[in-house]
Scaffold this motif. Structure first.
Motif, PDB file in Angstrom:
ATOM      1  N   GLU A 152      12.117  -3.169  -5.884  1.00 12.44           N
ATOM      2  CA  GLU A 152      11.400  -2.429  -4.846  1.00 12.44           C
ATOM      3  C   GLU A 152      12.356  -1.455  -4.164  1.00 12.44           C
ATOM      4  O   GLU A 152      13.548  -1.740  -4.029  1.00 12.44           O
ATOM      5  N   THR A 153      11.833  -0.323  -3.702  1.00 10.74           N
ATOM      6  CA  THR A 153      12.658   0.605  -2.921  1.00 10.74           C
ATOM      7  C   THR A 153      11.786   1.229  -1.833  1.00 10.74           C
ATOM      8  O   THR A 153      10.606   0.901  -1.721  1.00 10.74           O
ATOM      9  N   SER A 154      12.367   2.124  -1.023  1.00 13.40           N
ATOM     10  CA  SER A 154      11.610   2.686   0.101  1.00 13.40           C
ATOM     11  C   SER A 154      11.733   4.207   0.111  1.00 13.40           C
ATOM     12  O   SER A 154      12.684   4.768  -0.453  1.00 13.40           O
ATOM     13  N   SER A 155      10.779   4.866   0.768  1.00 15.86           N
ATOM     14  CA  SER A 155      10.792   6.329   0.824  1.00 15.86           C
ATOM     15  C   SER A 155      12.090   6.893   1.397  1.00 15.86           C
ATOM     16  O   SER A 155      12.626   7.866   0.856  1.00 15.86           O
ATOM     17  N   PRO A 156      12.642   6.316   2.490  1.00 17.61           N
ATOM     18  CA  PRO A 156      13.903   6.867   3.002  1.00 17.61           C
ATOM     19  C   PRO A 156      15.023   6.852   1.963  1.00 17.61           C
ATOM     20  O   PRO A 156      15.770   7.816   1.835  1.00 17.61           O
ATOM     21  N   LYS A 167       2.238   2.089   2.352  1.00 18.35           N
ATOM     22  CA  LYS A 167       3.245   1.238   1.720  1.00 18.35           C
ATOM     23  C   LYS A 167       4.510   1.158   2.547  1.00 18.35           C
ATOM     24  O   LYS A 167       4.998   2.164   3.031  1.00 18.35           O
ATOM     25  N   LYS A 168       5.057  -0.048   2.637  1.00 14.94           N
ATOM     26  CA  LYS A 168       6.407  -0.192   3.183  1.00 14.94           C
ATOM     27  C   LYS A 168       7.400  -0.032   2.045  1.00 14.94           C
ATOM     28  O   LYS A 168       8.165   0.902   1.975  1.00 14.94           O
ATOM     29  N   GLY A 169       7.348  -0.975   1.120  1.00 15.39           N
ATOM     30  CA  GLY A 169       8.221  -0.893  -0.049  1.00 15.39           C
ATOM     31  C   GLY A 169       7.448  -0.318  -1.220  1.00 15.39           C
ATOM     32  O   GLY A 169       6.227  -0.409  -1.279  1.00 15.39           O
ATOM     33  N   ARG A 170       8.177   0.313  -2.125  1.00 17.63           N
ATOM     34  CA  ARG A 170       7.557   0.870  -3.336  1.00 17.63           C
ATOM     35  C   ARG A 170       7.960  -0.009  -4.506  1.00 17.63           C
ATOM     36  O   ARG A 170       9.151  -0.137  -4.808  1.00 17.63           O
ATOM     37  N   GLN A 175       2.134   9.025  -2.612  1.00 22.94           N
ATOM     38  CA  GLN A 175       0.788   8.605  -2.222  1.00 22.94           C
ATOM     39  C   GLN A 175      -0.272   9.370  -3.016  1.00 22.94           C
ATOM     40  O   GLN A 175      -1.299   8.817  -3.383  1.00 22.94           O
ATOM     41  N   ALA A 176       0.009  10.640  -3.286  1.00 20.53           N
ATOM     42  CA  ALA A 176      -0.976  11.512  -3.964  1.00 20.53           C
ATOM     43  C   ALA A 176      -1.340  11.017  -5.357  1.00 20.53           C
ATOM     44  O   ALA A 176      -2.417  11.319  -5.865  1.00 20.53           O
TER      45      ALA A 176
END
Lengths: 225, 225
Positions: B29-33, B61-64, B51-52
């Protein structure tokens, strides 16, 4: 200097190519509407783009003198003082770039190749000597090259980028399908074929869907009711 | 469908590459930042882009999840159903593209080459047969190819484009340093090395000027007064 967007900068070589075609055809003057129509830009964009680099910036123009615009764009792009580059990775793509016939017209001179492949080192490709990669730091300085063209596989692109930066490269022209990390004062410009393909296939698929929808609309209601 | 800008479309293969690197490294998992920092985009842009095309568009989403994002991007880009293409002009650059090792990973399959050079016709490059250009109309249909990759010199690019369109091509991937004219329903995507170089040299020159200005500021007044 930095008020030019990437998209705007990308248009100048396209204008230049078109104006050179006009010159070849003996055209002396043209107008923004004609340029806009041929290249698929808006008239306002053409006027803004050409005015931004014009040697007579204050004067609003009716006609555009072909030779003057050619001179303005070539000055702006620095085509009269070619930048020197070396290329790392002399595989199929790297070899093609070493043989690319018109870089000098685009203000670039690739002066040497580098590779780890012993069979290639010491030979020439496109008239340029191929050196061992270990000599990059010395040669870059010796040859006075500011740009390193990266044509290695994605898996080794970052290592080559790091070596180039350590060797004093001020710009990286990256053909590896990989995004590179470098200090802020080093320019990185990517030629990403996957990105270009993504645009192409998205538009192609959108067109195919449009066609299918149109065909669907050819039989309104009757078949469903 | 057409709400995706060219710049946005170009970013998806770059996200995909990065997420595949994460997958290889065992990251789940990872995050947008984190994504934003590594790729040099803004956090808002990353969030909007992912998101698109998300298969769970409503859910913030928090984590991706790495595997899920890979699946979403590959579906969006159509990488599971490769588009077929043929390539015209098997010189250095065309030959390099016929040998390019990872097009299948980018959803493209080049199935044949075309050339006017009798020495090349009938042979193979990168495992693909080279046919005479006169056979393009028949072969394009026979092979089920929708895309024509143009790698001929600028001076003959428009003629090849016209032939491709007449033969039923729905998209042109143009590597010739020339802007092409085609009917509106034919997609044209240019890989323009001159445009890429224009961006690189403009930024490089801006950096050099900045450095010089900084150095100038290192000796304030004293030397001039």
């Amino acid at each position: 200097m930095d008020s030019f967007s990437k998209n705007q900068l990308e248009r100048y070589p396209i204008y230049l190519k078109y104006f050179k075609e006009l010159e070849m055809a003996g055209v002396v003057e043209t107008s923004s509407p004609k340029i806009a129509e041929r290249l698929g830009y808006s008239q306002e964009q053409v006027r803004k783009d050409l005015q931004a680099i014009s040697s007579e910036p204050g004067k609003p123009k009716k006609g555009r003198n072909v030779l003057q615009v050619i001179g303005d764009i070539e000055s702006f792009l620095g085509y009269r003082n070619a930048l020197k580059a070396v290329l790392v990775g002399t595989g199929h793509l790297g070899g093609a770039l070493l043989n690319y016939p018109t870089f000098h017209e685009m203000g670039l001179e690739i002066v040497a190749g580098f590779d780890n492949d012993e069979k290639k080192v010491g030979g020439t490709i496109g008239g340029k000597t191929v050196h061992p990669l270990s000599e990059l730091p010395n040669k870059l300085q010796e040859l006075g090259a500011k740009i390193v063209v990266i044509c290695v596989p994605a898996s080794s692109a970052q290592a080559v980028c790091d070596l180039a930066v350590k060797s004093g490269a001020q710009a990286i022209w990256n053909f590896a399908p990989s995004s590179l990390v470098a200090p802020k004062n080093v320019v990185i410009e990517n030629v990403n074929l996957a990105s270009s393909l993504a645009v192409l296939s998205h538009r192609l698929n959108a067109n195919i869907l449009k066609e299918e929808a149109k065909r669907g609309l050819g039989y309104p209601h009757t078949e469903r009711e």
